[in-house]
Motif scaffolding. Structure first.
Motif, PDB file in Angstrom:
ATOM      1  N   GLU A  53     -35.821 -10.768 -54.113  1.00  0.00           N
ATOM      2  CA  GLU A  53     -35.988 -10.275 -52.535  1.00  0.00           C
ATOM      3  C   GLU A  53     -34.685  -9.588 -52.187  1.00  0.00           C
ATOM      4  OE1 GLU A  53     -38.272 -11.296 -49.157  1.00  0.00           O
ATOM      5  OE2 GLU A  53     -36.814 -13.350 -50.367  1.00  0.00           O
ATOM      6  N   THR A  54     -34.256  -8.054 -52.386  1.00  0.00           N
ATOM      7  CA  THR A  54     -33.441  -7.475 -52.372  1.00  0.00           C
ATOM      8  C   THR A  54     -32.730  -7.318 -51.080  1.00  0.00           C
ATOM      9  OG1 THR A  54     -33.785  -5.211 -53.297  1.00  0.00           O
ATOM     10  CG2 THR A  54     -32.173  -5.224 -51.358  1.00  0.00           C
ATOM     11  N   VAL A  55     -33.771  -7.745 -49.910  1.00  0.00           N
ATOM     12  CA  VAL A  55     -33.696  -6.957 -48.762  1.00  0.00           C
ATOM     13  C   VAL A  55     -34.245  -9.203 -47.798  1.00  0.00           C
ATOM     14  CG1 VAL A  55     -32.949  -7.178 -46.125  1.00  0.00           C
ATOM     15  CG2 VAL A  55     -32.803  -5.494 -47.955  1.00  0.00           C
ATOM     16  N   SER A  56     -32.889 -10.399 -47.789  1.00  0.00           N
ATOM     17  CA  SER A  56     -34.203 -11.445 -47.661  1.00  0.00           C
ATOM     18  C   SER A  56     -34.681 -11.757 -46.081  1.00  0.00           C
ATOM     19  CB  SER A  56     -33.109 -12.195 -48.038  1.00  0.00           C
ATOM     20  OG  SER A  56     -31.638 -13.146 -47.467  1.00  0.00           O
ATOM     21  N   GLU A  57     -35.327 -13.074 -46.397  1.00  0.00           N
ATOM     22  CA  GLU A  57     -36.065 -12.489 -44.635  1.00  0.00           C
ATOM     23  C   GLU A  57     -34.897 -13.399 -43.447  1.00  0.00           C
ATOM     24  OE1 GLU A  57     -39.531 -15.592 -42.140  1.00  0.00           O
ATOM     25  OE2 GLU A  57     -38.514 -14.990 -43.985  1.00  0.00           O
ATOM     26  N   GLY A  58     -33.487 -14.074 -44.573  1.00  0.00           N
ATOM     27  CA  GLY A  58     -32.946 -14.188 -43.440  1.00  0.00           C
ATOM     28  C   GLY A  58     -31.444 -13.473 -42.779  1.00  0.00           C
ATOM     29  N   ALA A  59     -31.479 -12.828 -44.135  1.00  0.00           N
ATOM     30  CA  ALA A  59     -30.091 -11.057 -44.030  1.00  0.00           C
ATOM     31  C   ALA A  59     -30.779 -10.228 -43.619  1.00  0.00           C
ATOM     32  CB  ALA A  59     -30.051 -11.179 -45.733  1.00  0.00           C
ATOM     33  N   LEU A  60     -32.559 -10.291 -43.003  1.00  0.00           N
ATOM     34  CA  LEU A  60     -32.845  -9.362 -42.550  1.00  0.00           C
ATOM     35  C   LEU A  60     -32.547  -9.423 -41.003  1.00  0.00           C
ATOM     36  CD1 LEU A  60     -34.172  -6.507 -41.985  1.00  0.00           C
ATOM     37  CD2 LEU A  60     -36.685  -7.678 -42.356  1.00  0.00           C
ATOM     38  N   ALA A  61     -33.495 -10.803 -40.739  1.00  0.00           N
ATOM     39  CA  ALA A  61     -32.864 -11.202 -39.306  1.00  0.00           C
ATOM     40  C   ALA A  61     -31.410 -11.637 -38.676  1.00  0.00           C
ATOM     41  CB  ALA A  61     -34.414 -12.699 -39.199  1.00  0.00           C
ATOM     42  N   GLY A  62     -30.683 -12.337 -39.338  1.00  0.00           N
ATOM     43  CA  GLY A  62     -29.403 -12.377 -38.985  1.00  0.00           C
ATOM     44  C   GLY A  62     -28.635 -10.802 -39.027  1.00  0.00           C
ATOM     45  N   GLY A  63     -28.489  -9.999 -39.494  1.00  0.00           N
ATOM     46  CA  GLY A  63     -28.028  -8.643 -39.367  1.00  0.00           C
ATOM     47  C   GLY A  63     -28.795  -7.685 -38.933  1.00  0.00           C
ATOM     48  N   SER A 224     -37.525  -1.185 -50.075  1.00  0.00           N
ATOM     49  CA  SER A 224     -37.241  -1.905 -50.971  1.00  0.00           C
ATOM     50  C   SER A 224     -38.361  -3.456 -51.548  1.00  0.00           C
ATOM     51  CB  SER A 224     -35.820  -2.895 -50.230  1.00  0.00           C
ATOM     52  OG  SER A 224     -36.438  -3.895 -48.997  1.00  0.00           O
ATOM     53  N   ARG A 225     -39.500  -3.766 -50.190  1.00  0.00           N
ATOM     54  CA  ARG A 225     -39.947  -4.368 -50.164  1.00  0.00           C
ATOM     55  C   ARG A 225     -41.742  -4.166 -51.996  1.00  0.00           C
ATOM     56  NH1 ARG A 225     -38.548  -9.202 -49.015  1.00  0.00           N
ATOM     57  NH2 ARG A 225     -41.059 -10.081 -48.525  1.00  0.00           N
ATOM     58  N   VAL A 226     -41.603  -2.650 -51.417  1.00  0.00           N
ATOM     59  CA  VAL A 226     -42.719  -1.838 -52.488  1.00  0.00           C
ATOM     60  C   VAL A 226     -41.973  -2.107 -53.924  1.00  0.00           C
ATOM     61  CG1 VAL A 226     -43.704  -0.659 -53.607  1.00  0.00           C
ATOM     62  CG2 VAL A 226     -43.479  -0.759 -51.039  1.00  0.00           C
ATOM     63  N   VAL A 227     -40.363  -2.109 -54.099  1.00  0.00           N
ATOM     64  CA  VAL A 227     -39.841  -2.256 -55.179  1.00  0.00           C
ATOM     65  C   VAL A 227     -39.436  -3.587 -55.722  1.00  0.00           C
ATOM     66  CG1 VAL A 227     -37.689  -1.516 -56.249  1.00  0.00           C
ATOM     67  CG2 VAL A 227     -38.522  -0.494 -54.300  1.00  0.00           C
ATOM     68  N   ASP A 228     -39.464  -4.126 -55.185  1.00  0.00           N
ATOM     69  CA  ASP A 228     -39.629  -5.916 -55.230  1.00  0.00           C
ATOM     70  C   ASP A 228     -40.718  -6.189 -55.939  1.00  0.00           C
ATOM     71  OD1 ASP A 228     -36.972  -5.460 -54.800  1.00  0.00           O
ATOM     72  OD2 ASP A 228     -36.310  -6.588 -52.857  1.00  0.00           O
ATOM     73  N   HIS A 229     -42.023  -5.464 -55.438  1.00  0.00           N
ATOM     74  CA  HIS A 229     -42.916  -6.176 -55.545  1.00  0.00           C
ATOM     75  C   HIS A 229     -43.640  -7.010 -54.830  1.00  0.00           C
ATOM     76  CE1 HIS A 229     -42.201  -4.815 -60.588  1.00  0.00           C
ATOM     77  NE2 HIS A 229     -42.433  -3.907 -59.242  1.00  0.00           N
ATOM     78  N   TYR A 230     -43.024  -7.059 -53.167  1.00  0.00           N
ATOM     79  CA  TYR A 230     -43.629  -8.222 -52.258  1.00  0.00           C
ATOM     80  C   TYR A 230     -44.061  -8.261 -51.745  1.00  0.00           C
ATOM     81  CZ  TYR A 230     -40.164 -12.048 -53.382  1.00  0.00           C
ATOM     82  OH  TYR A 230     -39.260 -13.010 -53.718  1.00  0.00           O
ATOM     83  N   HIS A 231     -44.718  -6.262 -51.473  1.00  0.00           N
ATOM     84  CA  HIS A 231     -45.915  -5.705 -50.815  1.00  0.00           C
ATOM     85  C   HIS A 231     -45.778  -4.912 -51.267  1.00  0.00           C
ATOM     86  CE1 HIS A 231     -44.914  -8.619 -47.451  1.00  0.00           C
ATOM     87  NE2 HIS A 231     -44.436  -7.684 -47.405  1.00  0.00           N
ATOM     88  N   HIS A 232     -47.580  -4.498 -51.221  1.00  0.00           N
ATOM     89  CA  HIS A 232     -47.827  -3.080 -51.340  1.00  0.00           C
ATOM     90  C   HIS A 232     -47.721  -2.087 -50.644  1.00  0.00           C
ATOM     91  CE1 HIS A 232     -50.646  -6.262 -54.295  1.00  0.00           C
ATOM     92  NE2 HIS A 232     -50.522  -6.399 -53.151  1.00  0.00           N
ATOM     93  N   TRP A 233     -47.573  -1.130 -50.737  1.00  0.00           N
ATOM     94  CA  TRP A 233     -46.878   0.951 -49.579  1.00  0.00           C
ATOM     95  C   TRP A 233     -47.912  -0.035 -48.914  1.00  0.00           C
ATOM     96  CZ3 TRP A 233     -50.561   4.071 -47.585  1.00  0.00           C
ATOM     97  CH2 TRP A 233     -51.734   4.302 -48.188  1.00  0.00           C
TER      98      TRP A 233
END
Length: 286
Positions: A53-63, A224-233
């Protein structure tokens, strides 16, 4: 004393209300099991490789939380120094600066709205159980060739050859994107707050530049979620819609900001040419 008791009671109710939203979200995340959806054998959209993940769940929530809180406190302190705050208050005989009260109110409302939009997004995730783009790489499904459930080409009866249950569970939580929902919610809440309260005459574009940066940060998270293959558009699009709706509802109907204009004592003396109009208006009003 009665006013103080009412104030403390209101604060307690605020935290209990927040807990009523946060607790189901926690239980859903820890104990919930997503719907085990099947897949089409020739579906290429779920055969992408698993990536970090480019932006992890913890990094997003904390940041995201830190940026919003620091911005709100900074804006309220700046307003208080310029004499635009709500004034000082007393609690148990202790003097509390006005910017502390305003910051508590704004941060509390933001946190409540964030919990609500995350609960709504995660409920949809667990109910729908849409497969992530990297589902095949994580699960490595083995279809039961003798099962009548798989005769039409939609594979329902299968087993995952991977033993990591955590990864398999996460691979079923694609729709909608909670990352995108939280990112756009935080960005829009901050944008609205800056637009309403952060008024500085020193620069015309500084405020809007900060707002644009917040919006681009949320846009980057979604991409980033699409690029990282974690989500469809479409997952990201739905997350943006969910976060936008909650940002607008939370800011407009819960925070309910006032129109912060200059106090009448700051507006200066009327021009000489307008003295007659200023004096005649009360007479006409009578």
């Amino acid at each position: 004393m009665m006013a103080l008791d009412r104030l403390i009671w209101n604060i307690v109710i605020d935290f209990l209300t927040l807990g009523c939203v946060a607790l189901p979200l926690l239980l859903l995340t820890v104990l919930g099991e997503p719907h085990e959806r099947g897949y089409f054998q020739n579906d290429e959209s779920i055969r992408l490789p698993l990536k970090p993940e480019t932006v992890s769940e913890g990094a997003l929530a904390g940041g995201g939380f830190a940026i919003v809180i620091v911005s709100i406190i900074g804006i309220e302190m700046f307003r208080d120094r310029r004499g635009k705050g709500i004034g000082e208050k007393y609690m148990s005989g202790a003097l509390v600066p006005g910017w502390v009260w305003e910051s508590y109110r704004a941060i509390g409302v933001y946190t409540f709205g964030a919990a609500c939009q995350q609960l709504s997004a995660n409920m949809a995730k667990y109910i729908l159980g849409r497969l992530r783009p990297h589902f095949y790489d994580v699960c490595r499904p083995l279809a039961n060739s003798t099962s009548p459930l798989n005769e039409l080409g939609y594979i329902i009866d299968y087993t995952c050859q991977t033993n990591d249950s955590r990864l398999i569970k996460n691979a079923r939580l694609s729709f909608p994107s909670a990352h995108s929902s939280y990112a756009i919610y935080s960005a829009l809440y901050l944008i609205f707050y800056i637009q309403t309260k952060a008024k500085w005459r020193g620069s015309k574009l500084l405020r809007h530049g900060i707002q644009f940066a917040a919006l681009m940060g949320a846009w980057y998270v979604g991409i980033s979620r699409v690029v990282d293959h974690y989500h469809h558009w479409s997952d990201v699009a739905a997350g943006f819609v969910n976060g936008t709706v909650f940002a607008v509802l939370t800011f407009v109907y819960i925070l309910r900001p006032k129109k912060y204009g200059l106090p009448s004592s700051w507006q200066g003396r009327p021009q000489e040419g307008n003295v007659q109009n200023e004096l005649s208006q009360p007479a006409l009003a009578r």
